[in-house]
Design a protein around this motif. Structure first.
Motif, PDB file in Angstrom:
ATOM      1  N   TRP A  17     -38.692  57.322 -71.525  1.00  7.62           N
ATOM      2  CA  TRP A  17     -36.709  57.040 -70.647  1.00  7.62           C
ATOM      3  C   TRP A  17     -35.913  55.881 -71.209  1.00  7.62           C
ATOM      4  O   TRP A  17     -36.423  55.360 -72.622  1.00  7.62           O
ATOM      5  N   MET A  67     -32.536  52.723 -71.214  1.00  9.21           N
ATOM      6  CA  MET A  67     -32.160  52.226 -70.742  1.00  9.21           C
ATOM      7  C   MET A  67     -30.970  51.568 -71.178  1.00  9.21           C
ATOM      8  O   MET A  67     -30.998  50.790 -72.252  1.00  9.21           O
ATOM      9  N   VAL A 122     -29.887  54.719 -66.528  1.00  2.93           N
ATOM     10  CA  VAL A 122     -30.968  55.261 -66.866  1.00  2.93           C
ATOM     11  C   VAL A 122     -31.019  56.208 -67.318  1.00  2.93           C
ATOM     12  O   VAL A 122     -29.880  57.650 -66.184  1.00  2.93           O
ATOM     13  N   HIS A 161     -29.955  54.451 -62.313  1.00  2.97           N
ATOM     14  CA  HIS A 161     -29.538  52.979 -62.261  1.00  2.97           C
ATOM     15  C   HIS A 161     -31.512  52.609 -62.037  1.00  2.97           C
ATOM     16  O   HIS A 161     -32.710  53.402 -61.543  1.00  2.97           O
ATOM     17  N   TYR A 162     -31.744  51.780 -63.389  1.00  2.00           N
ATOM     18  CA  TYR A 162     -32.958  51.271 -63.100  1.00  2.00           C
ATOM     19  C   TYR A 162     -33.053  50.286 -61.499  1.00  2.00           C
ATOM     20  O   TYR A 162     -35.409  50.564 -61.580  1.00  2.00           O
ATOM     21  N   THR A 198     -37.141  50.055 -59.072  1.00  2.72           N
ATOM     22  CA  THR A 198     -38.265  49.017 -59.562  1.00  2.72           C
ATOM     23  C   THR A 198     -38.338  48.709 -57.830  1.00  2.72           C
ATOM     24  O   THR A 198     -38.992  47.771 -57.562  1.00  2.72           O
TER      25      THR A 198
END
Length: 396
Positions: A43, A45, A52, A71-72, A76
């Motif tokens: 991956w 970012m 990402v 998106h990260y 999360t």
């Protein structure tokens, strides 16, 4: 881990450009092959935006559509709540130069709602002229099987500690608790052999009663020790069948009436003569004997012990042994059915107690598909209750 991270950052962080040599292209192909054959994914970012890029394998390992993650925060937000902060802190530490790499082990939610373990690692591969991070590249590995093996080792180790503690308790019982009734048997026997002619009839009767009581205590303790030993080695036979609980209880307590009579304790039981249950007769009788024996032991002279049965609505009957004894302290109640706890104390007339009988009761009740519980109040007595199925299907 560091060698893999270095390879991934070199290949993914640099990317392929027109004119790259064959070695660079081979390296990328090898990385793609590794990703396709194991639960691993790279991956990257963009630090300023949080956007990402990643190999589709990362989303596929979790059961999601790769297009759902751009998106990260999309990752999360499915972290396990207990692992969220440590993951974010690990990333902050790397971005702000507090650690050379980002590394974290966390649980992440799959599309089916279950959690899997990821080992995640990354490093900054691109910065601005003034040193601010622009791009981070890394990889994740699904380490669930490894984590499960680790947890299994921990569980086995805990079981081993418990087994060793129980073994120590077992030997302690043999070394100390069995010695007392055997010593009494020897002493009383010697007195009768050497001095019986000088004893009155009452003294001989009292000596014989003490001899009988010591023999009974030794027999009960040996019975429990042997049963516990067989149970631990898996040698206990289990043969459930339909049985008349009234007759089984009457047979079980027959040998206890003499010890109850010595303390002028009445044993009453209120069970329908036609009440049947489905259980192992020997196990249920051992449970009854232990519970009634304990009730006699911890009830002062002149008290009562009652055995009753009530019919539950879930295919079980509830057998209860109630006494008018001294009760059990709250601190002892919590660990009453644990061999590692210090649950032994003398009876109202100094009778020996090991706590082993209650361990057997719990094991045998649960073996028959039931549960056991206790209610007690110091100074007022105790009620031990356990459930027994009335048919084979009730315990399934």
């Amino acid at each position: 881990m560091s060698e893999i991270l270095q390879s991934v950052t070199q290949i993914v962080g640099r990317g392929l450009e027109p004119g790259d040599d064959e070695e660079a292209r081979d390296n990328l192909k090898r990385l793609e092959l590794a990703v396709d054959t194991v639960n691993l994914a790279w991956w990257s970012m963009d630090v300023p935006t949080g956007n990402v890029l990643f190999h589709k394998r990362k989303a596929e390992m979790l059961g999601y559509n790769p297009a759902d993650f751009t998106h990260y925060t999309h990752f999360t937000q499915i972290l396990h709540p207990d692992d969220y902060e440590k993951s974010m802190q690990a990333m902050r530490d790397h971005i702000y130069n507090n650690s050379p790499t980002y590394e974290c082990l966390y649980r992440i939610r799959k599309s089916d709602g279950s959690y899997t373990w990821f080992s995640d690692a990354g490093a900054i591969v691109k910065r601005t002229e003034d040193g601010k991070p622009l791009k981070i590249v890394g990889f994740v590995i699904d380490v669930s099987k490894l984590k499960q093996a680790e947890l299994e080792i921990v569980r086995k180790n805990e079981e081993l500690i418990k087994i060793n503690a129980e073994k120590d308790k077992f030997f302690s019982i043999i070394a100390h608790d069995l010695r007392n009734p055997l010593w009494a048997l020897m002493q009383y026997s010697e007195f009768l052999i050497e001095d019986s002619e000088n004893m009155s009839a009452d003294e001989r009767d009292q000596m014989l009663k003490s001899l009988s009581e010591s023999a009974s205590n030794a027999h009960k303790l040996l019975e429990n020790l042997l049963e516990w030993s067989r149970m631990q080695r898996g040698y206990t036979t289990f043969e459930p069948a339909a049985l008349n609980i009234h007759d089984s209880v009457a047979e079980a307590i027959k040998i206890l009436r003499d010890s109850a009579a010595l303390k002028n304790i009445r044993i009453n039981f209120y069970i329908d003569s036609d009440q049947e249950v489905y259980a192992d007769k020997n196990m249920i009788q051992l449970v009854i004997r232990n519970l009634v024996s304990n009730a006699i032991k911890f009830t002062p002279a002149g008290g009562t012990v009652e055995i009753s049965v009530s019919v539950a609505h879930n295919g079980f009957v509830l057998l209860s042994v109630k006494d008018t004894g001294i009760g059990i302290p709250p601190a002892m109640l919590k660990n009453l059915f644990s061999l590692t706890s210090d649950a032994k104390r003398p009876g109202t007339e100094g009778e020996n107690s090991t706590g082993l009988g209650l361990i057997l009761c719990k094991e045998y009740v649960e073996k028959n598909g039931g549960t056991i519980s206790v209610e007690s109040e110091e100074g007022k007595g105790s009620v031990f209750s356990f459930s027994v199925p009335v048919s084979p299907t009730a315990s399934e």
